[in-house]
Design a protein around this motif. Structure first.
Motif, PDB file in Angstrom:
ATOM      1  N   THR A   1     -86.269   2.205  38.383  1.00 33.61           N
ATOM      2  CA  THR A   1     -85.089   2.514  37.569  1.00 33.61           C
ATOM      3  C   THR A   1     -84.672   3.960  37.767  1.00 33.61           C
ATOM      4  OG1 THR A   1     -85.841   0.908  35.937  1.00 33.61           O
ATOM      5  CG2 THR A   1     -84.139   2.442  35.233  1.00 33.61           C
ATOM      6  N   GLU A   2     -85.656   4.845  37.769  1.00 33.74           N
ATOM      7  CA  GLU A   2     -85.360   6.267  37.979  1.00 33.74           C
ATOM      8  C   GLU A   2     -84.774   6.497  39.365  1.00 33.74           C
ATOM      9  OE1 GLU A   2     -87.621  10.567  38.227  1.00 33.74           O
ATOM     10  OE2 GLU A   2     -88.699   8.844  37.414  1.00 33.74           O
ATOM     11  N   LYS A   3     -85.346   5.873  40.372  1.00 35.27           N
ATOM     12  CA  LYS A   3     -84.843   6.010  41.735  1.00 35.27           C
ATOM     13  C   LYS A   3     -83.397   5.528  41.840  1.00 35.27           C
ATOM     14  CE  LYS A   3     -85.610   4.407  46.423  1.00 35.27           C
ATOM     15  NZ  LYS A   3     -86.303   3.476  47.284  1.00 35.27           N
ATOM     16  N   TYR A   4     -83.098   4.392  41.236  1.00 35.68           N
ATOM     17  CA  TYR A   4     -81.744   3.837  41.267  1.00 35.68           C
ATOM     18  C   TYR A   4     -80.760   4.769  40.565  1.00 35.68           C
ATOM     19  CZ  TYR A   4     -77.906   0.539  40.684  1.00 35.68           C
ATOM     20  OH  TYR A   4     -76.679  -0.065  40.706  1.00 35.68           O
ATOM     21  N   ALA A   5     -81.170   5.287  39.406  1.00 33.62           N
ATOM     22  CA  ALA A   5     -80.287   6.188  38.654  1.00 33.62           C
ATOM     23  C   ALA A   5     -80.031   7.471  39.426  1.00 33.62           C
ATOM     24  CB  ALA A   5     -80.902   6.493  37.298  1.00 33.62           C
ATOM     25  N   ARG A   6     -81.034   7.977  40.094  1.00 33.58           N
ATOM     26  CA  ARG A   6     -80.864   9.206  40.875  1.00 33.58           C
ATOM     27  C   ARG A   6     -79.934   8.978  42.069  1.00 33.58           C
ATOM     28  NH1 ARG A   6     -84.655  13.096  41.817  1.00 33.58           N
ATOM     29  NH2 ARG A   6     -85.587  13.861  39.916  1.00 33.58           N
ATOM     30  N   GLU A   7     -80.081   7.847  42.752  1.00 33.87           N
ATOM     31  CA  GLU A   7     -79.264   7.586  43.937  1.00 33.87           C
ATOM     32  C   GLU A   7     -77.838   7.187  43.590  1.00 33.87           C
ATOM     33  OE1 GLU A   7     -81.330   4.616  46.124  1.00 33.87           O
ATOM     34  OE2 GLU A   7     -82.879   6.000  46.828  1.00 33.87           O
ATOM     35  N   LYS A   8     -77.702   6.331  42.609  1.00 37.46           N
ATOM     36  CA  LYS A   8     -76.387   5.761  42.315  1.00 37.46           C
ATOM     37  C   LYS A   8     -75.539   6.661  41.411  1.00 37.46           C
ATOM     38  CE  LYS A   8     -73.766   2.020  42.419  1.00 37.46           C
ATOM     39  NZ  LYS A   8     -73.213   1.456  43.594  1.00 37.46           N
ATOM     40  N   TYR A   9     -76.161   7.236  40.393  1.00 38.69           N
ATOM     41  CA  TYR A   9     -75.402   7.990  39.385  1.00 38.69           C
ATOM     42  C   TYR A   9     -75.677   9.484  39.434  1.00 38.69           C
ATOM     43  CZ  TYR A   9     -74.567   3.312  37.678  1.00 38.69           C
ATOM     44  OH  TYR A   9     -74.194   1.996  37.588  1.00 38.69           O
ATOM     45  N   TYR A  10     -76.375   9.944  40.453  1.00 40.03           N
ATOM     46  CA  TYR A  10     -76.664  11.371  40.650  1.00 40.03           C
ATOM     47  C   TYR A  10     -77.316  12.012  39.424  1.00 40.03           C
ATOM     48  CZ  TYR A  10     -73.386  10.397  44.401  1.00 40.03           C
ATOM     49  OH  TYR A  10     -72.737   9.840  45.461  1.00 40.03           O
ATOM     50  N   MET A  11     -78.190  11.297  38.764  1.00 41.71           N
ATOM     51  CA  MET A  11     -78.902  11.849  37.625  1.00 41.71           C
ATOM     52  C   MET A  11     -80.026  12.744  38.146  1.00 41.71           C
ATOM     53  SD  MET A  11     -79.125   8.781  34.924  1.00 41.71           S
ATOM     54  CE  MET A  11     -77.716   8.285  34.017  1.00 41.71           C
ATOM     55  N   LYS A  12     -80.440  13.671  37.301  1.00 42.36           N
ATOM     56  CA  LYS A  12     -81.465  14.608  37.741  1.00 42.36           C
ATOM     57  C   LYS A  12     -82.451  14.856  36.616  1.00 42.36           C
ATOM     58  CE  LYS A  12     -79.087  18.756  36.370  1.00 42.36           C
ATOM     59  NZ  LYS A  12     -79.085  20.162  36.623  1.00 42.36           N
ATOM     60  N   ARG A  13     -83.575  15.406  36.986  1.00 45.61           N
ATOM     61  CA  ARG A  13     -84.567  15.812  36.010  1.00 45.61           C
ATOM     62  C   ARG A  13     -84.211  17.202  35.505  1.00 45.61           C
ATOM     63  NH1 ARG A  13     -89.730  14.005  39.515  1.00 45.61           N
ATOM     64  NH2 ARG A  13     -89.568  11.785  39.112  1.00 45.61           N
ATOM     65  N   GLU A  14     -84.873  17.589  34.445  1.00 44.24           N
ATOM     66  CA  GLU A  14     -84.654  18.918  33.899  1.00 44.24           C
ATOM     67  C   GLU A  14     -85.161  19.960  34.891  1.00 44.24           C
ATOM     68  OE1 GLU A  14     -86.029  20.934  29.843  1.00 44.24           O
ATOM     69  OE2 GLU A  14     -85.344  18.869  29.637  1.00 44.24           O
ATOM     70  N   ASN A  15     -84.453  21.069  34.992  1.00 44.05           N
ATOM     71  CA  ASN A  15     -84.772  22.164  35.919  1.00 44.05           C
ATOM     72  C   ASN A  15     -84.759  21.707  37.378  1.00 44.05           C
ATOM     73  OD1 ASN A  15     -85.143  23.923  33.764  1.00 44.05           O
ATOM     74  ND2 ASN A  15     -87.295  23.358  33.562  1.00 44.05           N
ATOM     75  N   GLU A  16     -83.830  20.860  37.718  1.00 38.95           N
ATOM     76  CA  GLU A  16     -83.723  20.364  39.078  1.00 38.95           C
ATOM     77  C   GLU A  16     -82.269  20.477  39.520  1.00 38.95           C
ATOM     78  OE1 GLU A  16     -85.661  16.586  41.187  1.00 38.95           O
ATOM     79  OE2 GLU A  16     -84.078  16.041  39.794  1.00 38.95           O
ATOM     80  N   ASP A  17     -82.048  20.892  40.741  1.00 36.68           N
ATOM     81  CA  ASP A  17     -80.698  20.991  41.291  1.00 36.68           C
ATOM     82  C   ASP A  17     -80.475  19.859  42.282  1.00 36.68           C
ATOM     83  OD1 ASP A  17     -80.140  23.314  39.892  1.00 36.68           O
ATOM     84  OD2 ASP A  17     -80.974  24.588  41.471  1.00 36.68           O
ATOM     85  N   ILE A  18     -79.268  19.328  42.261  1.00 39.92           N
ATOM     86  CA  ILE A  18     -78.904  18.256  43.186  1.00 39.92           C
ATOM     87  C   ILE A  18     -77.743  18.744  44.038  1.00 39.92           C
ATOM     88  CG2 ILE A  18     -77.952  15.942  43.398  1.00 39.92           C
ATOM     89  CD1 ILE A  18     -79.359  15.173  40.887  1.00 39.92           C
ATOM     90  N   TYR A  19     -77.868  18.557  45.331  1.00 43.07           N
ATOM     91  CA  TYR A  19     -76.812  18.903  46.276  1.00 43.07           C
ATOM     92  C   TYR A  19     -76.319  17.614  46.927  1.00 43.07           C
ATOM     93  CZ  TYR A  19     -78.671  23.563  45.660  1.00 43.07           C
ATOM     94  OH  TYR A  19     -79.098  24.737  45.111  1.00 43.07           O
TER      95      TYR A  19
END
Length: 115
Positions: A80-98
Motif C-alpha cells: 500500500t505504501e509503495k503504491y501510494a508513493r508511486e501513484k500519488y507522490y506521497m512521502k514520509r516525514e523529512n523526505e524530499d521527492i524529486y
C-alpha cells in the motif's frame, strides 16, 4: 383482371402469380427478408454486435481479475505504501521527492498543442 389475362397469355410462366397462395407466400417472404425487425440482413448486424459485446465481456473479465490481484496486494501495508508513493507522490516525514518527467511521458491537452 383483363390486364392479368393479357400478361399471362403473353408470358405463360407468370400464370402461377395469379394464385393467391403464391402471392401471400411471396409477400411473407419479402417481408421476412427485408422489412421485418429480425430480417436476414438485420441478423448480420446483430451478430456483429454480439461478437463485439463478447469481446468487451472478455476484456472486462480480464480487467476484473487484474484488479482483484491488485486489491490482494494492497492488503499488505508495504505494498500500500509503495503504491501510494508511486501513484500519488506521497512521502514520509523529512523526505524530499524529486519528480523527473521526460518528453513524451506526459499527456498534453489539445488546447496546449494549438497555442
Amino acid at each position: 383482371m383483363n390486364f392479368f389475362k393479357k400478361i399471362t397469355t403473353r408470358y405463360p410462366f407468370l400464370k402461377f402469380l395469379g394464385n393467391r397462395y403464391v402471392l401471400v407466400l411471396l409477400f411473407v417472404g419479402i417481408w421476412m427478408l427485408f422489412l421485418d425487425n429480425y430480417s436476414y440482413f438485420e441478423k448480420g448486424i446483430l451478430e456483429k454486435k454480439i461478437d463485439e459485446l463478447e469481446n468487451n465481456k472478455q476484456y472486462y473479465l480480464n480487467e476484473k481479475r487484474r484488479d482483484s490481484a491488485a486489491i490482494k496486494q494492497l492488503k499488505n501495508p508495504d505494498q500500500t505504501e509503495k503504491y501510494a508513493r508511486e501513484k500519488y507522490y506521497m512521502k514520509r516525514e523529512n523526505e524530499d521527492i524529486y519528480i523527473i518527467e521526460y518528453e513524451g511521458d506526459t499527456l498534453e491537452d489539445d488546447n496546449t498543442k494549438s497555442l
